[in-house]
Design an enzyme around this catalytic site. Structure first.
Site, PDB file in Angstrom:
ATOM      1  N   ARG A   1     124.867  36.692 -66.290  1.00 13.43           N
ATOM      2  CA  ARG A   1     125.384  35.644 -67.175  1.00 13.43           C
ATOM      3  C   ARG A   1     124.537  35.539 -68.438  1.00 13.43           C
ATOM      4  NH1 ARG A   1     123.669  31.207 -69.901  1.00 13.43           N
ATOM      5  NH2 ARG A   1     122.372  30.618 -68.114  1.00 13.43           N
ATOM      6  N   ASP A   2     123.307  35.125 -68.314  1.00 15.08           N
ATOM      7  CA  ASP A   2     122.456  34.910 -69.479  1.00 15.08           C
ATOM      8  C   ASP A   2     122.119  36.223 -70.164  1.00 15.08           C
ATOM      9  OD1 ASP A   2     120.905  33.537 -71.307  1.00 15.08           O
ATOM     10  OD2 ASP A   2     119.161  33.409 -70.021  1.00 15.08           O
TER      11      ASP A   2
ATOM     12  N   HIS B   1     112.136  28.888 -66.628  1.00 17.87           N
ATOM     13  CA  HIS B   1     112.941  29.934 -67.274  1.00 17.87           C
ATOM     14  C   HIS B   1     112.214  30.322 -68.564  1.00 17.87           C
ATOM     15  CE1 HIS B   1     117.138  31.558 -68.266  1.00 17.87           C
ATOM     16  NE2 HIS B   1     116.426  31.813 -69.357  1.00 17.87           N
TER      17      HIS B   1
ATOM     18  N   HIS C   1     111.088  32.959 -71.641  1.00 20.75           N
ATOM     19  CA  HIS C   1     111.373  34.137 -72.445  1.00 20.75           C
ATOM     20  C   HIS C   1     110.048  34.773 -72.836  1.00 20.75           C
ATOM     21  CE1 HIS C   1     115.797  33.364 -73.724  1.00 20.75           C
ATOM     22  NE2 HIS C   1     115.563  32.908 -72.517  1.00 20.75           N
TER      23      HIS C   1
ATOM     24  N   CYS D   1     119.300  34.365 -76.483  1.00 26.24           N
ATOM     25  CA  CYS D   1     120.133  33.188 -76.679  1.00 26.24           C
ATOM     26  C   CYS D   1     120.924  33.370 -77.970  1.00 26.24           C
ATOM     27  CB  CYS D   1     119.295  31.910 -76.757  1.00 26.24           C
ATOM     28  SG  CYS D   1     120.303  30.441 -77.078  1.00 26.24           S
TER      29      CYS D   1
ATOM     30  N   ASN E   1     114.760  37.628 -71.808  1.00 27.33           N
ATOM     31  CA  ASN E   1     114.258  36.882 -70.664  1.00 27.33           C
ATOM     32  C   ASN E   1     113.128  37.641 -69.976  1.00 27.33           C
ATOM     33  OD1 ASN E   1     116.188  34.547 -70.315  1.00 27.33           O
ATOM     34  ND2 ASN E   1     117.655  36.224 -70.313  1.00 27.33           N
TER      35      ASN E   1
END
Length: 316
Positions: free
Chosen positions: A29-30, A222, A224, A255, A264
């Protein structure tokens, strides 16, 4: 202490760390939402299946947002039925509003995520609302999801720094986290969306959240890796007692609404560190590396994961 085998780190446990960490895999997803080219639905489904086969038990599958905003994930209705019956694997999906929730529930999704911001600038850029307006939108969504028996995760982005506003005051993060918990979220993910956090900042935020009655047990992190701090920040969070860490296979993603947000934390890099610390993840590193290499081939470029590159080089 144990001796490493081929492609395995030496295991040297450190004191006062969790015995087990749950990796919340966000690559499908991300990771893929930031790709310029749309990945075929069948490739996404195979990616999720391969991640599950590598031992990942939480794999964020897709997002039920309007295709206009994230065209890379416009195939959510086609994708989710292909993977929803994976045994023993949680498949969270992101929903932006009640319409997205209804679409997800209609397909049998039982793990939902909503996406909030700790800053006004990012709330405007990502959600086209103020922070309070976005929370007001999420409240009935979370309530409905809970009524349907779903588990709800609340993402909080820009917890450490914002490209428009700079450093983010701790009380802003605490306010949004508290609001999401009050409306019924089961867990929260603290996002370092532009990768500016450092370990001391991580510990300071976690302590501030505890002081505001946000327990560590509901928190995930989460990070980065924009400035190369993701693993250091993760270790700081583990030392505080956090046991849920988000990561993306092969280091995919960033993002789309914050151009300074690079990839990420790579799941392979995280697993290498955790296994070296003697922390159980349930993940087979070899299978994970093979999966990320397979996906990198489909995307037509090498993975930024340093562990993946190191292990691939050894095999040549």
């Amino acid at each position: 202490m144990s001796t490493p085998g081929l492609g395995l780190p030496m295991v040297v446990p450190a004191p006062d760390l969790p015995a087990r960490v749950r990796i919340h895999e966000v690559g499908p997803r991300d990771g893929l939402q930031n790709e310029k080219a749309t990945v075929p639905t069948g490739v996404k489904a195979e990616f999720i299946r391969r991640l599950a086969d590598a031992g990942l038990r939480t794999v964020e599958a897709t997002s039920f947002v309007h295709p206009k905003w994230v065209p890379q994930l416009a195939d959510a209705e086609a994708l989710f039925p292909q993977v929803k019956d994976l045994k023993g694997v949680h498949l969270p999906v992101l929903v932006p509003n009640m319409r997205g929730l209804e679409r997800a529930l209609a397909l049998g999704a039982d793990r939902i995520a909503v996406f909030a911001s700790a800053t006004e600038s990012f709330a405007k850029a990502n959600l086209n609302r103020t922070v309070e307006e976005s929370l007001a939108v999420f409240e009935p969504v979370v309530a409905r999801a809970k009524d349907e028996g779903a588990h709800v995760r609340g993402y909080v982005s820009m917890c450490f720094g914002d490209p428009w506003e700079g450093a983010v005051p701790l009380h802003q993060v605490a306010h949004v986290c508290g609001a999401l918990l009050d409306m019924g979220c089961d867990e929260l993910s603290l996002g370092d969306t532009i990768g500016v956090a450092t370990p001391g900042h991580v510990l300071e935020l976690l302590a501030a959240l505890n002081e505001q009655h946000v327990p560590t047990s509901v928190l995930g992190v989460h990070f980065h890796d924009t400035y190369g701090q993701a693993l250091a920040n993760t270790l700081a969070a583990l030392e505080h007692g956090v046991t849920t860490v988000d990561a993306s296979a092969g280091g995919l993603g960033g993002c789309p609404y914050a151009k300074s947000a690079t990839g990420n934390l790579a799941t392979e890099d995280l697993v290498w560190m955790l296994h070296g610390l003697g922390i159980d993840t349930g993940v087979d590193l070899g299978r994970l590396v093979a999966t990320s290499e397979w996906m990198a081939d489909r995307l037509g470029r090498p993975s930024p994961s340093r562990t993946l590159r190191a292990l691939s080089h050894k095999e040549q």
